[in-house]
Write an enzyme that holds these catalytic residues in place. Structure first.
Site, mmCIF file in Angstrom:
data_model
loop_
_atom_site.group_PDB
_atom_site.id
_atom_site.type_symbol
_atom_site.label_atom_id
_atom_site.label_comp_id
_atom_site.label_asym_id
_atom_site.label_seq_id
_atom_site.Cartn_x
_atom_site.Cartn_y
_atom_site.Cartn_z
ATOM 1 N N CYS A 43 0.909 -1.196 0.213
ATOM 2 C CA CYS A 43 0.084 0.053 -0.116
ATOM 3 C C CYS A 43 0.903 1.039 -0.013
ATOM 4 O O CYS A 43 2.221 1.050 -0.291
ATOM 5 C CB CYS A 43 -1.133 0.077 1.171
ATOM 6 S SG CYS A 43 -1.923 -1.492 1.448
ATOM 7 N N ILE B 20 -3.923 -7.804 -0.784
ATOM 8 C CA ILE B 20 -3.287 -8.985 -0.845
ATOM 9 C C ILE B 20 -3.716 -10.233 -0.233
ATOM 10 O O ILE B 20 -3.987 -11.373 -0.425
ATOM 11 C CB ILE B 20 -1.785 -8.815 -0.517
ATOM 12 C CG1 ILE B 20 -1.223 -7.893 -1.513
ATOM 13 C CG2 ILE B 20 -0.962 -10.125 -0.390
ATOM 14 C CD1 ILE B 20 -0.973 -7.870 -2.808
ATOM 15 N N GLY C 4 2.697 -2.891 3.808
ATOM 16 C CA GLY C 4 3.908 -3.907 4.016
ATOM 17 C C GLY C 4 2.992 -5.088 4.057
ATOM 18 O O GLY C 4 1.880 -5.273 4.051
ATOM 19 N N ILE D 235 13.726 -11.092 -17.902
ATOM 20 C CA ILE D 235 13.803 -9.933 -18.730
ATOM 21 C C ILE D 235 15.128 -10.271 -19.448
ATOM 22 O O ILE D 235 16.203 -10.477 -18.804
ATOM 23 C CB ILE D 235 13.846 -8.598 -18.028
ATOM 24 C CG1 ILE D 235 12.365 -8.106 -17.473
ATOM 25 C CG2 ILE D 235 14.523 -7.383 -19.117
ATOM 26 C CD1 ILE D 235 11.603 -7.855 -18.982
ATOM 27 N N GLY E 290 15.072 -12.214 -5.336
ATOM 28 C CA GLY E 290 16.342 -12.654 -4.894
ATOM 29 C C GLY E 290 17.114 -11.897 -4.116
ATOM 30 O O GLY E 290 18.205 -12.096 -3.723
#
Length: 632
Positions: free
Chosen positions: A2, A53, A76, A291, A364
């Protein structure tokens, strides 16, 4: 995930105009496209934008505690909220929702500021205690989630998840801080101890503030730090088992979501490890996104495809090319402050790709800092060995002289590029590591600056706070100090800022399982040999992941998320490189010397030197300052 914003009157309790808070939240609406809310009371206003979420329909914000005595806006995730909820319920707490936000409220009411130590997660939140009439601002251990602060007219503190939230407040002055330009030209970003605007601050990672009406705000208080002072004992087999357990815990705890979830996959050790452990824990194929680049030398898609095939993921990829340079203005707008890490463009692209398929993506990030995976950490460890043998009285004159006369041979094979190594060995460990991490050395910056910036900068050098951080680190060795600085300075300022802004720009939540604090604390206790062995960094991580990943993924040369800006700025974007010297923002201000910038571009385009990173840095600075439009 948020966005939050608000205003707190600490001097005199005054009404907060709801519309003003609403404008601040509207400026960060991209962080939360699923809902919004504003709450005000005498002296306080809280605003929120929501990306749903967990508990999709049941946790709107601002949220009141069950007894109406506290209100929160939260950005969060608290990954252990279910365990905390059970503990709090046993103590009599009552919950009306199924999410983590209400758990923070109940934890505050039971434990006060000590609640932070119980949270496993990434967060920035503002909690107002209506009974005590205090505002509690807090940020997670590593600074995954941001929080900007500014004192404004009338004795008030404004705060927001991004600088643009503060910029929406008409009382904020837009005066550029020249010291921030010195910081930016050194590191390629504005670190957390400063902001591009005077009067704006960032709440440091692992810190909180407790504010009261009628009292001047005090400095932030640290609630967490990482220590390298202890060493973990045990056999390699035992340590590897502990590591794997912690990595699994970090990954599985971040797979909890009520929306589609996937992962970024570069084909490197860290993202491949995350995908491997996600696949192990998942009953369905993991969605992976990669990507690539139109320059073969920096394209890693073949490795990402290899890992995707190994774990049978639902794999998606996209190519980034120089014709997407037009996005530079968008990049400047997304970050607000100048941010020159050129991998921001491909990171934005992979976030866009991921958002087409999922709402949450695991990355990662963090393992290189925690387990010594950067080449510069290996070089620093070796240089520290040399410093321990050779006295400073010998090193300084000999290596200093060699460094001054040795050519800056960007074209040469890596072992022959000794200039930086010689200059580093002439200095102490802290100064040497600062030189290794910086984009431009003090000498290089001096040649680029104009008279105005040299005067306004005065005696300040960007390396000073970095070196102080290393000197005061809770550490036992030079390698420890380097990793500590990477975790406390580089990670929040560059890596996590990049991931947060690019993911939030497209309404995607990014999670960092390898930054689980228990995993990082374990890494900080490992011996040097478990972190670095020969020329191999992250040794224990690679040893542990051999059961999942092939050697050509684990042990190939580290490439990183490299963007081919140097090639672009010699080819299709050469005109952009030359335009730097004509920038009114950079040269007309007196901050940079026109002739020096023109020579920089000419030398790069001709191939005499590689100044791609610096030219990109200057282009981003130009665009960012134009968008900020400083007030008179």
């Amino acid at each position: 995930m948020c966005g939050i914003a608000g205003i707190f009157h600490y001097e005199t309790v005054k009404p907060v105009v709801p519309k003003r808070v609403e404008r601040m939240t509207e400026a960060i609406a991209h962080r939360g496209p699923d809902g919004s809310g504003v709450w005000t009371a005498p002296g306080i206003g809280l605003g929120h934008r929501r990306l749903s979420i967990i508990d999709l329909a049941g946790s709107p914000q601002p949220m009141h505690s069950a007894d109406e005595r506290a209100v929160i806006v939260f950005n969060g995730e608290i990954y252990n909220y279910r365990e905390l909820r059970r503990e709090l319920e046993q103590g009599g707490a009552v919950f009306r929702t199924d999410g983590d936000t209400e758990v923070i409220l109940a934890a505050w009411q039971k434990w006060g500021p000590d609640c932070l130590r119980r949270f496993d997660g990434m967060f920035a939140f503002a909690l107002y205690d209506c009974t005590a009439r205090r505002l509690f601002l807090a940020r997670d251990r590593f600074g995954v989630k941001p929080l900007y602060l500014a004192r404004i007219e009338g004795g008030a503190l404004a705060f927001a998840s991004e600088l643009k939230g503060l910029l929406a407040n008409p009382l904020l002055r837009r005066t550029i801080d020249p010291l921030a330009i010195e910081d930016y030209m050194t590191w390629g970003y504005v670190p957390d101890h400063r902001s591009i605007l005077q009067g704006v601050e960032k709440l440091p990672a692992g810190h909180f503030m407790l504010l009261e009406h009628g009292r001047e705000p005090g400095p932030p208080q640290q609630w967490w730090d990482i220590s390298f002072e202890r060493r973990e004992k045990g056999s390699t087999q035992d340590l590897s088992a502990q590591l794997l357990h912690l990595m699994r815990e970090g990954v599985t705890s971040r797979m909890v979501a009520d929306v589609p979830l996937g992962a970024f996959l570069s084909g490197g050790v860290d993202s491949s490890s995350v995908v491997a452990l996600m696949s192990e824990a998942s009953t369905v194929p993991v969605t992976s996104c990669s990507i690539g680049f139109d320059v073969a030398s920096v394209d890693e898609t073949q490795y990402a495809r290899q890992v995707a095939g190994l774990f049978d993921t639902d794999h998606h990829e996209r190519i980034v090319s120089a014709d997407q340079f037009g996005e530079i203005d968008r990049i400047a707008a997304i970050f607000d402050e100048p941010f020159a890490d050129a991998s921001a463009l491909p990171t934005l692209r992979v976030c866009e790709l991921a958002r087409e398929h999922v709402t949450v993506a695991l990355s990662g990030d963090g393992a290189d800092e925690a387990f010594a995976g950067y080449r510069r950490q290996l070089f620093h460890a070796r240089e520290e060995q040399a410093r321990s043998v050779l006295p400073a009285a010998l090193r300084q004159p000999v290596f200093g002289a060699l460094g001054r006369i040795w050519p800056k041979a960007d074209w040469a094979p890596r072992p022959l590029r000794a200039k930086s190594t010689f200059l580093s060995l002439a200095e102490n460990g802290e100064a040497g590591y600062a030189r290794a991490l910086s984009i431009l050395s003090p000498e290089q910056r001096q040649r680029l600056y104009g008279a105005t910036l040299l005067r306004e900068r005065g005696d300040y050098r960007a390396e000073q706070p970095f070196e102080k951080l290393m000197r005061e680190a809770p550490a036992r060795s030079g390698l420890d100090r380097a990793q500590y600085a990477d975790l406390k300075f580089w990670l929040p300022g560059d890596i996590l800022t990049k991931t947060d802004r690019t993911s939030m720009a497209v309404g995607l939540e990014a999670r960092e399982p390898l930054l689980d604090h228990r995993l990082v604390e374990f890494g900080a206790r490992l011996s040097h040999g478990q972190r670095l062995r020969g020329t191999t960094g992250k040794w224990l991580v690679k040893h542990t992941m051999q059961r999942y990943l092939p050697d050509d993924i684990l042990y190939r040369s580290k490439q990183g998320f490299v963007t081919p800006v140097s090639q672009w700025l010699r080819g299709p974007l050469a005109s952009e490189a030359r335009a730097v010297a004509a920038s009114e923002v950079l040269v007309g201000s007196g901050w940079f010397a026109r002739k020096a910038l023109a020579r920089l571009a000419d030398d790069h385009i001709s191939g005499r030197s590689d100044h791609g990173r610096v030219l990109w840095q200057l282009l981003i600075l130009d665009r960012s300052l134009r968008q900020l439009k400083p007030s008179a």
